[in-house]
Design an enzyme around this catalytic site. Structure first.
Site, PDB file in Angstrom:
ATOM      1  N   GLU A 118      11.572  -0.548   7.728  1.00  0.00           N
ATOM      2  CA  GLU A 118      11.965  -0.710   6.135  1.00  0.00           C
ATOM      3  C   GLU A 118      11.812   0.868   5.520  1.00  0.00           C
ATOM      4  OE1 GLU A 118       9.360  -3.340   4.362  1.00  0.00           O
ATOM      5  OE2 GLU A 118       9.946  -5.075   5.922  1.00  0.00           O
ATOM      6  N   CYS A 131      10.984   6.077   0.472  1.00  0.00           N
ATOM      7  CA  CYS A 131       9.902   5.714   1.079  1.00  0.00           C
ATOM      8  C   CYS A 131      10.087   5.335   2.309  1.00  0.00           C
ATOM      9  CB  CYS A 131       8.948   4.662   0.204  1.00  0.00           C
ATOM     10  SG  CYS A 131       7.470   4.129   1.170  1.00  0.00           S
ATOM     11  N   CYS A 138       2.238  -1.137  12.965  1.00  0.00           N
ATOM     12  CA  CYS A 138       1.037  -0.467  12.676  1.00  0.00           C
ATOM     13  C   CYS A 138      -0.264  -0.967  13.456  1.00  0.00           C
ATOM     14  CB  CYS A 138       0.913  -0.152  11.134  1.00  0.00           C
ATOM     15  SG  CYS A 138      -0.701   0.976  10.683  1.00  0.00           S
ATOM     16  N   CYS A 142      -5.232  -3.125   8.737  1.00  0.00           N
ATOM     17  CA  CYS A 142      -5.878  -3.266   7.273  1.00  0.00           C
ATOM     18  C   CYS A 142      -5.366  -4.857   6.738  1.00  0.00           C
ATOM     19  CB  CYS A 142      -5.342  -2.514   6.219  1.00  0.00           C
ATOM     20  SG  CYS A 142      -5.805  -0.826   6.673  1.00  0.00           S
ATOM     21  N   CYS A 145      -2.528  -5.732   4.475  1.00  0.00           N
ATOM     22  CA  CYS A 145      -1.203  -5.106   4.546  1.00  0.00           C
ATOM     23  C   CYS A 145      -0.482  -5.802   5.851  1.00  0.00           C
ATOM     24  CB  CYS A 145      -1.513  -3.579   5.162  1.00  0.00           C
ATOM     25  SG  CYS A 145      -0.078  -2.683   5.749  1.00  0.00           S
ATOM     26  N   GLY A 193       3.878   1.857   9.212  1.00  0.00           N
ATOM     27  CA  GLY A 193       3.170   2.712  10.008  1.00  0.00           C
ATOM     28  C   GLY A 193       2.081   3.563   9.479  1.00  0.00           C
ATOM     29  N   GLU A 194       1.313   4.258  10.293  1.00  0.00           N
ATOM     30  CA  GLU A 194       0.223   5.432  10.062  1.00  0.00           C
ATOM     31  C   GLU A 194       0.988   6.433  10.449  1.00  0.00           C
ATOM     32  OE1 GLU A 194      -1.986   8.024   9.270  1.00  0.00           O
ATOM     33  OE2 GLU A 194      -2.484   5.992   8.547  1.00  0.00           O
ATOM     34  N   SER A 227       1.045  10.235   3.777  1.00  0.00           N
ATOM     35  CA  SER A 227       0.183   9.417   3.511  1.00  0.00           C
ATOM     36  C   SER A 227      -0.785   9.217   4.816  1.00  0.00           C
ATOM     37  CB  SER A 227       0.570   8.066   2.936  1.00  0.00           C
ATOM     38  OG  SER A 227      -0.656   6.968   2.903  1.00  0.00           O
ATOM     39  N   LEU A 251      -7.903   5.266   0.515  1.00  0.00           N
ATOM     40  CA  LEU A 251      -9.266   5.025   0.585  1.00  0.00           C
ATOM     41  C   LEU A 251      -9.633   3.499   0.265  1.00  0.00           C
ATOM     42  CD1 LEU A 251     -11.656   7.129   1.001  1.00  0.00           C
ATOM     43  CD2 LEU A 251     -12.080   7.092  -1.479  1.00  0.00           C
ATOM     44  N   HIS A 252      -9.084   3.072  -0.786  1.00  0.00           N
ATOM     45  CA  HIS A 252      -9.385   1.537  -1.234  1.00  0.00           C
ATOM     46  C   HIS A 252     -10.648   1.096  -1.263  1.00  0.00           C
ATOM     47  CE1 HIS A 252      -4.907   1.618  -0.331  1.00  0.00           C
ATOM     48  NE2 HIS A 252      -5.011   1.516   0.822  1.00  0.00           N
ATOM     49  N   ASN A 330       0.658  -6.048  -4.461  1.00  0.00           N
ATOM     50  CA  ASN A 330       1.671  -6.897  -4.704  1.00  0.00           C
ATOM     51  C   ASN A 330       1.494  -8.143  -4.608  1.00  0.00           C
ATOM     52  OD1 ASN A 330       4.672  -6.466  -4.662  1.00  0.00           O
ATOM     53  ND2 ASN A 330       4.625  -7.730  -2.861  1.00  0.00           N
ATOM     54  N   CYS A 379       6.006  -2.489   1.752  1.00  0.00           N
ATOM     55  CA  CYS A 379       6.182  -2.301   3.026  1.00  0.00           C
ATOM     56  C   CYS A 379       5.702  -3.148   4.234  1.00  0.00           C
ATOM     57  CB  CYS A 379       5.800  -0.962   3.543  1.00  0.00           C
ATOM     58  SG  CYS A 379       4.028  -0.848   3.659  1.00  0.00           S
TER      59      CYS A 379
END
Length: 386
Positions: A118, A131, A138, A142, A145, A193-194, A227, A251-252, A330, A379
């Site tokens: 996407e 974006c 990924c 997480c 996500c 993705g990372e 990122s 970080l979160h 979200n 995403c």
């Protein structure tokens, strides 16, 4: 959507695997993948002079053109063959959704092997940002996500990444986004993705973005945000690249106990090590680092965690090296749980208090604008529905 967005998804335990599955066919060779020497070799393979490749590059990077019918400076009898060899179709649109009166456009793409990714194009009064995805799926796992819960299918190629940007730039240039013709100004690697786990292709794409036409898109590195959840060796590698992109660290959580659960890579690279690597990048690049922090109700939004985050960031340097972006999670009707607590968006009062606490410690902080909630603009959500 937030710009970008983080989203909840059904809980599912996944192994932390960074390497993509092997044995898959590679994407078609594309102009954006080729070095100068490889371009010359490609021209020779086609039986064409080297300047033909430069002509195609001018169309693709300079004019944002991918239709060979509009490349009238190429010989008519060979035009299709030249274009198909150098500009094979990489992205096939499956679905496009719009929000915010058309100024937010999310596209679901099918890649050559059926993988889904996407991209989201967002137009603001002062800029236009795309974006982009860097992987199909990924491996970071997480729990909040959607992309991470689907696992990793494969890395994307440099050209597959660039083609998302070219598509967005073309949409802006041709007036397909409300507001009339304009210019794509910003790119953020915050889609699926990372990015740091696909380092070579991502750095290759960034170099294509900043190179002047006809070798690239001529964008400013300062308008590109890369990122990562905190792959420390790759942050250190980026520090030595000499490309002044904006580094964003997801970080979160400011404490290892919670971050181990929210961002599993933290079991390998702890908060202190991750923040120190970010600080070293800021010190060498002279670019302020962005700390991304998804606000999750009663999970990571407590006032004491705001104080702790401020202390963690203030432990490095005596200049304004960092900015915190608080991302409202979200919303969904239901979501996964952590220790009995459902992942939902933080209360507005708690987010404001978080900002107040950080600013009291001298940390520049904003709550990110939300966009596209009604089109699953975070995403991974649209791909999951397919």
């Amino acid at each position: 959507m937030t710009d970008p967005q983080v989203e909840p998804a059904p809980t599912r335990a996944l192994p932390l695997v960074i390497a993509p599955p092997r044995g898959r066919q590679k994407p078609p060779r594309h102009l954006a993948d080729l070095s100068a020497e490889e371009r010359a070799a490609a021209a020779a393979e086609l039986g064409e002079p080297a300047f033909r490749v430069k002509q195609v590059a001018h169309h693709y990077f300079g004019r944002l053109e991918r239709d060979p019918a509009n490349m009238t400076d190429l010989p008519a009898k060979n035009r299709d063959a030249i274009a198909s060899a150098l500009l094979p179709k990489l992205l096939d649109p499956v679905r496009t959704m719009e929000a915010d009166q058309g100024t937010t456009r999310k596209t679901l793409w099918r890649l050559f092997d059926g993988a889904l990714v996407e991209s989201v194009l967002m137009r603001y009064p002062e800029r236009a940002t795309i974006c982009v995805s860097s992987q199909a799926g990924c491996a970071m796992a997480c729990p909040f996500c959607a992309t991470g819960q689907g696992g990793l299918q494969r890395n994307m190629s440099t050209a597959e990444i660039i083609d998302q940007v070219v598509d967005g730039a073309s949409a802006m240039a041709n007036g397909l986004v409300p507001g009339g013709p304009g210019r794509l100004s910003n790119v953020v690697f915050m889609g699926m993705g990372e990015p740091m786990a696909n380092y070579k292709a991502v750095i290759g794409a960034i170099r294509r973005m900043v190179a002047p036409a006809p070798d690239g898109l001529g964008m400013s590195a300062r308008n590109i945000t890369l990122s990562t959840v905190g792959l420390v060796p790759r942050i250190k590698q980026l520090t030595d690249e000499g490309i002044p992109v904006t580094l964003a660290v997801s970080l979160h959580a400011p404490d290892d106990e919670l971050r181990d659960e929210l961002v599993p890579i933290n079991t390998h690279f702890k908060v202190a090590e991750t923040v120190e690597a970010a600080w070293e990048y800021a010190k060498k690049s002279k670019r302020r680092v962005s700390i991304e922090y998804a606000m999750m109700r009663d999970i990571n939004d407590q006032a004491w965690r705001a104080d702790l985050l401020g202390d963690v960031l203030n432990a490095y340097g005596d200049w304004n090296w960092v900015h915190v972006n608080l991302i409202p999670l979200n919303p969904t009707d239901s979501g996964p749980m952590l220790n009995g607590q459902v992942f939902t968006r933080s209360r507005s009062d708690d987010m404001r208090e978080f900002v107040r606490r950080l600013e009291a410690k001298g940390i520049s902080t904003t709550i990110r604008d939300t966009r596209g909630d009604e089109i699953n603009a975070a995403c991974g959500q649209l791909a999951a529905t397919e």
